[in-house]
Design an enzyme around this catalytic site. Sequence first.
Site, PDB file in Angstrom:
ATOM      1  N   SER A  14     -16.916  16.708  24.124  1.00 40.17           N
ATOM      2  CA  SER A  14     -15.833  16.854  23.152  1.00 40.17           C
ATOM      3  C   SER A  14     -14.608  16.091  23.651  1.00 40.17           C
ATOM      4  O   SER A  14     -14.073  16.405  24.720  1.00 40.17           O
ATOM      5  CB  SER A  14     -15.474  18.331  22.979  1.00 40.17           C
ATOM      6  OG  SER A  14     -14.171  18.421  22.424  1.00 40.17           O
ATOM      7  N   HIS A  39     -18.619  14.326  20.378  1.00 35.14           N
ATOM      8  CA  HIS A  39     -18.151  15.417  19.520  1.00 35.14           C
ATOM      9  C   HIS A  39     -16.643  15.267  19.296  1.00 35.14           C
ATOM     10  O   HIS A  39     -15.864  15.185  20.257  1.00 35.14           O
ATOM     11  CB  HIS A  39     -18.467  16.743  20.208  1.00 35.14           C
ATOM     12  CG  HIS A  39     -18.148  17.959  19.416  1.00 35.14           C
ATOM     13  ND1 HIS A  39     -19.001  18.494  18.457  1.00 35.14           N
ATOM     14  CD2 HIS A  39     -17.069  18.787  19.446  1.00 35.14           C
ATOM     15  CE1 HIS A  39     -18.452  19.586  17.942  1.00 35.14           C
ATOM     16  NE2 HIS A  39     -17.270  19.780  18.514  1.00 35.14           N
ATOM     17  N   ASP A  41     -13.315  16.784  17.521  1.00 33.21           N
ATOM     18  CA  ASP A  41     -12.758  18.035  16.998  1.00 33.21           C
ATOM     19  C   ASP A  41     -11.509  17.798  16.160  1.00 33.21           C
ATOM     20  O   ASP A  41     -10.462  17.385  16.679  1.00 33.21           O
ATOM     21  CB  ASP A  41     -12.398  18.955  18.167  1.00 33.21           C
ATOM     22  CG  ASP A  41     -13.617  19.581  18.804  1.00 33.21           C
ATOM     23  OD1 ASP A  41     -14.442  20.149  18.063  1.00 33.21           O
ATOM     24  OD2 ASP A  41     -13.749  19.501  20.040  1.00 33.21           O
ATOM     25  N   MET A  43      -8.609  19.460  13.900  1.00 38.27           N
ATOM     26  CA  MET A  43      -7.931  20.751  13.703  1.00 38.27           C
ATOM     27  C   MET A  43      -6.668  20.558  12.876  1.00 38.27           C
ATOM     28  O   MET A  43      -5.943  19.583  13.081  1.00 38.27           O
ATOM     29  CB  MET A  43      -7.527  21.337  15.057  1.00 38.27           C
ATOM     30  CG  MET A  43      -8.685  21.518  16.007  1.00 38.27           C
ATOM     31  SD  MET A  43      -8.092  22.204  17.564  1.00 38.27           S
ATOM     32  CE  MET A  43      -9.620  22.291  18.465  1.00 38.27           C
ATOM     33  N   HIS A  72     -16.487  17.701  13.949  1.00 38.02           N
ATOM     34  CA  HIS A  72     -16.366  19.150  13.737  1.00 38.02           C
ATOM     35  C   HIS A  72     -15.031  19.424  13.045  1.00 38.02           C
ATOM     36  O   HIS A  72     -13.971  19.295  13.653  1.00 38.02           O
ATOM     37  CB  HIS A  72     -16.442  19.831  15.122  1.00 38.02           C
ATOM     38  CG  HIS A  72     -16.277  21.315  15.089  1.00 38.02           C
ATOM     39  ND1 HIS A  72     -16.086  22.047  16.250  1.00 38.02           N
ATOM     40  CD2 HIS A  72     -16.285  22.210  14.071  1.00 38.02           C
ATOM     41  CE1 HIS A  72     -15.978  23.330  15.936  1.00 38.02           C
ATOM     42  NE2 HIS A  72     -16.083  23.454  14.626  1.00 38.02           N
ATOM     43  N   MET A  74     -12.348  21.686  11.781  1.00 37.44           N
ATOM     44  CA  MET A  74     -11.740  23.018  11.813  1.00 37.44           C
ATOM     45  C   MET A  74     -10.528  22.955  10.899  1.00 37.44           C
ATOM     46  O   MET A  74      -9.371  22.996  11.348  1.00 37.44           O
ATOM     47  CB  MET A  74     -11.367  23.379  13.261  1.00 37.44           C
ATOM     48  CG  MET A  74     -12.605  23.691  14.094  1.00 37.44           C
ATOM     49  SD  MET A  74     -12.309  23.590  15.859  1.00 37.44           S
ATOM     50  CE  MET A  74     -12.589  21.856  16.120  1.00 37.44           C
ATOM     51  N   MET A 143     -20.276  28.808  17.388  1.00 34.04           N
ATOM     52  CA  MET A 143     -19.064  28.796  18.217  1.00 34.04           C
ATOM     53  C   MET A 143     -19.174  29.894  19.272  1.00 34.04           C
ATOM     54  O   MET A 143     -19.322  31.073  18.929  1.00 34.04           O
ATOM     55  CB  MET A 143     -17.815  29.038  17.368  1.00 34.04           C
ATOM     56  CG  MET A 143     -17.470  27.928  16.370  1.00 34.04           C
ATOM     57  SD  MET A 143     -17.320  26.282  17.071  1.00 34.04           S
ATOM     58  CE  MET A 143     -16.020  26.510  18.273  1.00 34.04           C
ATOM     59  N   PHE A 149      -9.063  25.668  20.656  1.00 36.97           N
ATOM     60  CA  PHE A 149      -8.644  25.157  21.965  1.00 36.97           C
ATOM     61  C   PHE A 149      -9.847  24.906  22.858  1.00 36.97           C
ATOM     62  O   PHE A 149     -10.841  25.635  22.776  1.00 36.97           O
ATOM     63  CB  PHE A 149      -7.714  26.166  22.656  1.00 36.97           C
ATOM     64  CG  PHE A 149      -6.505  26.510  21.843  1.00 36.97           C
ATOM     65  CD1 PHE A 149      -5.378  25.678  21.855  1.00 36.97           C
ATOM     66  CD2 PHE A 149      -6.504  27.622  21.016  1.00 36.97           C
ATOM     67  CE1 PHE A 149      -4.273  25.979  21.074  1.00 36.97           C
ATOM     68  CE2 PHE A 149      -5.404  27.927  20.226  1.00 36.97           C
ATOM     69  CZ  PHE A 149      -4.283  27.106  20.255  1.00 36.97           C
ATOM     70  N   GLY A 150      -9.723  23.896  23.714  1.00 41.94           N
ATOM     71  CA  GLY A 150     -10.718  23.679  24.751  1.00 41.94           C
ATOM     72  C   GLY A 150     -10.445  24.601  25.932  1.00 41.94           C
ATOM     73  O   GLY A 150      -9.408  25.276  25.986  1.00 41.94           O
ATOM     74  N   GLY A 151     -11.396  24.649  26.841  1.00 42.40           N
ATOM     75  CA  GLY A 151     -11.192  25.352  28.107  1.00 42.40           C
ATOM     76  C   GLY A 151     -11.188  26.866  28.034  1.00 42.40           C
ATOM     77  O   GLY A 151     -10.677  27.517  28.930  1.00 42.40           O
ATOM     78  N   ASP A 179     -20.945  25.339  20.860  1.00 42.23           N
ATOM     79  CA  ASP A 179     -19.625  24.750  21.086  1.00 42.23           C
ATOM     80  C   ASP A 179     -18.679  25.784  21.682  1.00 42.23           C
ATOM     81  O   ASP A 179     -18.324  26.764  21.030  1.00 42.23           O
ATOM     82  CB  ASP A 179     -19.078  24.236  19.749  1.00 42.23           C
ATOM     83  CG  ASP A 179     -17.835  23.381  19.916  1.00 42.23           C
ATOM     84  OD1 ASP A 179     -17.385  23.195  21.066  1.00 42.23           O
ATOM     85  OD2 ASP A 179     -17.322  22.915  18.887  1.00 42.23           O
ATOM     86  N   GLY A 180     -18.270  25.527  22.942  1.00 48.09           N
ATOM     87  CA  GLY A 180     -17.264  26.372  23.577  1.00 48.09           C
ATOM     88  C   GLY A 180     -17.737  26.969  24.895  1.00 48.09           C
ATOM     89  O   GLY A 180     -18.730  27.702  24.936  1.00 48.09           O
ATOM     90  N   GLY A 181     -17.078  26.587  25.969  1.00 48.08           N
ATOM     91  CA  GLY A 181     -17.365  27.199  27.258  1.00 48.08           C
ATOM     92  C   GLY A 181     -18.704  26.804  27.867  1.00 48.08           C
ATOM     93  O   GLY A 181     -19.229  27.527  28.722  1.00 48.08           O
TER      94      GLY A 181
HETATM   95  C1  DX5 Z   1     -12.998  24.380  20.249  1.00 46.22           C
HETATM   96  C2  DX5 Z   1     -13.666  23.034  20.053  1.00 46.22           C
HETATM   97  C3  DX5 Z   1     -14.592  22.679  21.168  1.00 46.22           C
HETATM   98  C4  DX5 Z   1     -13.915  22.541  22.481  1.00 46.22           C
HETATM   99  C5  DX5 Z   1     -14.900  22.703  23.584  1.00 46.22           C
HETATM  100  O1  DX5 Z   1     -12.279  24.701  19.136  1.00 46.22           O
HETATM  101  O2  DX5 Z   1     -14.426  23.026  18.872  1.00 46.22           O
HETATM  102  O3  DX5 Z   1     -15.343  21.516  20.855  1.00 46.22           O
HETATM  103  O4  DX5 Z   1     -13.241  21.344  22.636  1.00 46.22           O
HETATM  104  O5  DX5 Z   1     -14.203  22.685  24.775  1.00 46.22           O
HETATM  105  P1  DX5 Z   1     -14.727  23.377  26.095  1.00 46.22           P
HETATM  106  O6  DX5 Z   1     -16.076  22.767  26.411  1.00 46.22           O
HETATM  107  O7  DX5 Z   1     -13.693  23.038  27.090  1.00 46.22           O
HETATM  108  O8  DX5 Z   1     -14.854  24.837  25.804  1.00 46.22           O
HETATM  109 ZN    ZN Z   2     -15.969  21.430  18.442  1.00 45.56          ZN
END
Ligand code: DX5
Ligand code: ZN
Length: 234
Positions: A14, A39, A41, A43, A72, A74, A143, A149-151, A179-181
């Site tokens: 991502s 990927h 994102d 938003m 993706h 959002m 999800m 948010f990432g991380g 997707d996520g973590g």
């Molecule tokens: C969250 C995004 C993810 C995110 C994943 O809203 O859709 O794609 O960037 O980031 P990590 O891998 O750091 O959780």
């Molecule tokens: Zn995503």
Amino acid sequence: MSQSFDRSIKIAPSILAADFAAFGAECAAAEAQGADWIHVDVMDGHFVPNISFGPATCAAIRPHIKGVMDVHLMISPVDPYIDAFVQAGADILTAHLEAGPHIHRTLQAIRAGGAKAGLALNPGTPAEAAAGLLDDVDLICVMTVNPGFGGQKFIHSQIDKIRKLRTMIGDRPVHIEIDGGIDPVTAPLVVAAGADVLVAGSAVFRGGSVADPAPYGRNIAAIRKMANDALSDT
Ligand code: DX5
Ligand code: ZN
């Protein structure tokens, strides 16, 4: 999409975790280091509490991606923007089930525009909510964090949902994307439950840069190894 359907493990970095001032070079570096898909994102600060970028940025990134651009969304509403993201070169366009009252129409419009249709489910949305849509999607994105948010920390309660979706999908050519973590610890858990596409932001881009991309390759390889080990155990 430049790839026919299969359930092999695909790692999709991502770019939310990449250098925003160097998206083109970051995408090329991630692909050169072993990424299968990229990927992207999007938003809107309305559907999720964060703003990233829109179709113009996707169009600018596109020439720097050789393979699949996995977008993706959002955002809410989705329908007025489908054409712009298809024109920007999205191979897969994923909309959230929670983004509006007419998700079936949205998925049909994405396919009619010429992209593959993805359906994303927030952590609070059960697998059964996708039951009537399985023939209208090419990908379901589970999800494993709340989008925005990432991380963030991986939400373990989603694993059972992945297992249910895998059973519901059966022989249909529908990817299960997580997707996520995702990192080398969580990747095997979701693969054992039935996932084939692993999105990873921080776990891919940490430690490296466009000037020093080798860590991206090591990070991708570490996730892939743990994922494939889990696959051979199932
Ligand atoms: C969250 C995004 C993810 C995110 C994943 O809203 O859709 O794609 O960037 O980031 P990590 O891998 O750091 O959780
Ligand atoms: Zn995503």
